[in-house]
Design a protein around this motif. Structure first.
Motif, PDB file in Angstrom:
ATOM      1  N   PHE A 249      33.628  57.237 -43.905  1.00  0.00           N
ATOM      2  CA  PHE A 249      32.267  56.948 -43.454  1.00  0.00           C
ATOM      3  C   PHE A 249      31.453  58.220 -43.328  1.00  0.00           C
ATOM      4  N   SER A 250      32.033  59.251 -42.715  1.00  0.00           N
ATOM      5  CA  SER A 250      31.286  60.491 -42.535  1.00  0.00           C
ATOM      6  C   SER A 250      30.974  61.147 -43.876  1.00  0.00           C
ATOM      7  N   ASP A 251      31.913  61.117 -44.814  1.00  0.00           N
ATOM      8  CA  ASP A 251      31.652  61.672 -46.148  1.00  0.00           C
ATOM      9  C   ASP A 251      30.551  60.895 -46.853  1.00  0.00           C
ATOM     10  N   SER A 252      30.559  59.598 -46.706  1.00  0.00           N
ATOM     11  CA  SER A 252      29.534  58.757 -47.322  1.00  0.00           C
ATOM     12  C   SER A 252      28.157  59.056 -46.732  1.00  0.00           C
ATOM     13  N   LEU A 253      28.084  59.155 -45.427  1.00  0.00           N
ATOM     14  CA  LEU A 253      26.808  59.445 -44.779  1.00  0.00           C
ATOM     15  C   LEU A 253      26.296  60.834 -45.173  1.00  0.00           C
ATOM     16  N   VAL A 254      27.172  61.800 -45.222  1.00  0.00           N
ATOM     17  CA  VAL A 254      26.777  63.155 -45.616  1.00  0.00           C
ATOM     18  C   VAL A 254      26.267  63.153 -47.054  1.00  0.00           C
ATOM     19  N   ASN A 255      26.934  62.439 -47.945  1.00  0.00           N
ATOM     20  CA  ASN A 255      26.480  62.378 -49.337  1.00  0.00           C
ATOM     21  C   ASN A 255      25.101  61.740 -49.452  1.00  0.00           C
ATOM     22  N   ARG A 256      24.841  60.727 -48.657  1.00  0.00           N
ATOM     23  CA  ARG A 256      23.536  60.053 -48.706  1.00  0.00           C
ATOM     24  C   ARG A 256      22.437  60.896 -48.092  1.00  0.00           C
ATOM     25  N   ARG A 257      22.732  61.642 -47.055  1.00  0.00           N
ATOM     26  CA  ARG A 257      21.701  62.338 -46.293  1.00  0.00           C
ATOM     27  C   ARG A 257      21.528  63.817 -46.630  1.00  0.00           C
ATOM     28  N   SER A 258      22.527  64.452 -47.174  1.00  0.00           N
ATOM     29  CA  SER A 258      22.486  65.917 -47.293  1.00  0.00           C
ATOM     30  C   SER A 258      21.402  66.424 -48.239  1.00  0.00           C
ATOM     31  N   ALA A 259      20.978  65.641 -49.198  1.00  0.00           N
ATOM     32  CA  ALA A 259      19.936  66.115 -50.111  1.00  0.00           C
ATOM     33  C   ALA A 259      18.561  66.155 -49.449  1.00  0.00           C
ATOM     34  N   ARG A 260      18.394  65.443 -48.346  1.00  0.00           N
ATOM     35  CA  ARG A 260      17.082  65.349 -47.709  1.00  0.00           C
ATOM     36  C   ARG A 260      17.019  65.915 -46.298  1.00  0.00           C
ATOM     37  N   PHE A 261      18.162  66.030 -45.632  1.00  0.00           N
ATOM     38  CA  PHE A 261      18.156  66.385 -44.222  1.00  0.00           C
ATOM     39  C   PHE A 261      19.049  67.577 -43.933  1.00  0.00           C
ATOM     40  N   GLY A 262      18.761  68.243 -42.803  1.00  0.00           N
ATOM     41  CA  GLY A 262      19.525  69.397 -42.367  1.00  0.00           C
ATOM     42  C   GLY A 262      20.730  69.010 -41.522  1.00  0.00           C
ATOM     43  N   ASN A 263      21.502  70.023 -41.174  1.00  0.00           N
ATOM     44  CA  ASN A 263      22.731  69.809 -40.416  1.00  0.00           C
ATOM     45  C   ASN A 263      22.485  69.128 -39.073  1.00  0.00           C
ATOM     46  N   ASN A 264      21.449  69.560 -38.356  1.00  0.00           N
ATOM     47  CA  ASN A 264      21.204  68.997 -37.022  1.00  0.00           C
ATOM     48  C   ASN A 264      20.977  67.495 -37.096  1.00  0.00           C
ATOM     49  N   ARG A 265      20.202  67.058 -38.056  1.00  0.00           N
ATOM     50  CA  ARG A 265      19.898  65.630 -38.200  1.00  0.00           C
ATOM     51  C   ARG A 265      21.139  64.837 -38.610  1.00  0.00           C
TER      52      ARG A 265
ATOM     53  N   HIS B 250      11.085  72.962 -51.846  1.00  0.00           N
ATOM     54  CA  HIS B 250      10.462  73.140 -53.155  1.00  0.00           C
ATOM     55  C   HIS B 250      10.150  71.811 -53.830  1.00  0.00           C
ATOM     56  N   ARG B 251      10.901  70.786 -53.500  1.00  0.00           N
ATOM     57  CA  ARG B 251      10.596  69.459 -54.032  1.00  0.00           C
ATOM     58  C   ARG B 251       9.301  68.927 -53.428  1.00  0.00           C
ATOM     59  N   LYS B 252       9.105  69.141 -52.145  1.00  0.00           N
ATOM     60  CA  LYS B 252       7.905  68.654 -51.460  1.00  0.00           C
ATOM     61  C   LYS B 252       6.710  69.592 -51.693  1.00  0.00           C
ATOM     62  N   TYR B 253       6.933  70.880 -51.613  1.00  0.00           N
ATOM     63  CA  TYR B 253       5.869  71.883 -51.750  1.00  0.00           C
ATOM     64  C   TYR B 253       6.256  72.881 -52.848  1.00  0.00           C
ATOM     65  N   PRO B 254       5.937  72.604 -54.106  1.00  0.00           N
ATOM     66  CA  PRO B 254       6.329  73.522 -55.179  1.00  0.00           C
ATOM     67  C   PRO B 254       5.532  74.827 -55.200  1.00  0.00           C
ATOM     68  N   VAL B 255       4.387  74.847 -54.524  1.00  0.00           N
ATOM     69  CA  VAL B 255       3.543  76.043 -54.506  1.00  0.00           C
ATOM     70  C   VAL B 255       3.699  76.755 -53.165  1.00  0.00           C
ATOM     71  N   ALA B 256       3.831  78.072 -53.223  1.00  0.00           N
ATOM     72  CA  ALA B 256       3.993  78.868 -52.003  1.00  0.00           C
ATOM     73  C   ALA B 256       2.718  78.820 -51.152  1.00  0.00           C
ATOM     74  N   PRO B 257       2.861  78.850 -49.831  1.00  0.00           N
ATOM     75  CA  PRO B 257       1.669  78.818 -48.969  1.00  0.00           C
ATOM     76  C   PRO B 257       0.898  80.130 -49.045  1.00  0.00           C
ATOM     77  N   THR B 258      -0.424  80.005 -48.987  1.00  0.00           N
ATOM     78  CA  THR B 258      -1.256  81.215 -49.008  1.00  0.00           C
ATOM     79  C   THR B 258      -1.795  81.537 -47.622  1.00  0.00           C
ATOM     80  N   GLU B 259      -1.866  80.541 -46.781  1.00  0.00           N
ATOM     81  CA  GLU B 259      -2.396  80.733 -45.428  1.00  0.00           C
ATOM     82  C   GLU B 259      -1.309  80.487 -44.394  1.00  0.00           C
ATOM     83  N   HIS B 260      -1.528  81.039 -43.228  1.00  0.00           N
ATOM     84  CA  HIS B 260      -0.572  80.889 -42.132  1.00  0.00           C
ATOM     85  C   HIS B 260      -0.425  79.424 -41.705  1.00  0.00           C
ATOM     86  N   VAL B 261      -1.508  78.682 -41.724  1.00  0.00           N
ATOM     87  CA  VAL B 261      -1.481  77.269 -41.310  1.00  0.00           C
ATOM     88  C   VAL B 261      -0.592  76.462 -42.251  1.00  0.00           C
TER      89      VAL B 261
END
Length: 152
Positions: free
Chosen positions: A58-74, A109-120
């Motif tokens: 179960f844990s391996d299955s959940l990690v495989n499903r979630r690891s491409a989108r989420f971090g360790n804490n989540r 990089h999938r969500k934001y392919p362009v580097a930020p130019t401003e601090h915001v």
């Protein structure tokens, strides 16, 4: 015409044939259909003994499903919410630590392919990764990684 009653064991095997379930999750799903004489913990023990129900799978299955989108804490928080034993969560933590920075770079990089130019914009991108459960070390590595527009 009366509906055919499905036994708890058949229902549990149907759930497990669709995807892996944690013991707590399967118990919750089966309790809806249990009658007073049914013994759900005994059924789950039998399924674990027959290797149909496994915390490791179960844990391996959940990690495989979630690891491409989420971090360790989540991912770890989700595993804890499913009531997995501490040694299983520790095993998964060790495996995830090695790839977290790389996964953060891919996600950003999938969500934001362009580097930020401003601090915001930079703060917005960092918050995006933080909300996905990535550690601050992984967020910093992802923010420093070169983007598509910078590689030229």
């Amino acid at each position: 015409m009366a509906k055919l009653q499905i036994s708890l064991k058949a229902r549990a095997l149907r759930y497990l044939s669709m995807r892996e379930h944690s013991r707590m999750e399967l118990e919750r799903k089966l309790s809806r259909y249990a009658e007073e004489k049914d013994d759900i913990p005994a059924l789950l023990d039998m399924l674990e003994a027959a290797k149909y129900l496994s915390a490791e799978r179960f844990s391996d299955s959940l990690v495989n499903r979630r690891s491409a989108r989420f971090g360790n804490n989540r991912i770890i928080a989700e595993l804890q919410s499913h009531g997995l034993p501490g040694e299983e969560i520790s095993r998964v933590k060790v495996e995830l630590v090695e790839s977290e920075a790389e996964r953060a770079v891919d996600t950003l990089h999938r969500k934001y392919p362009v580097a930020p130019t401003e601090h915001v914009e930079r703060a917005k991108q960092a918050r995006f990764l933080q909300q996905r459960g990535f550690s601050s070390r992984a967020i910093q590595a992802a923010m420093r990684a070169p983007r598509e527009d910078e590689e030229d």
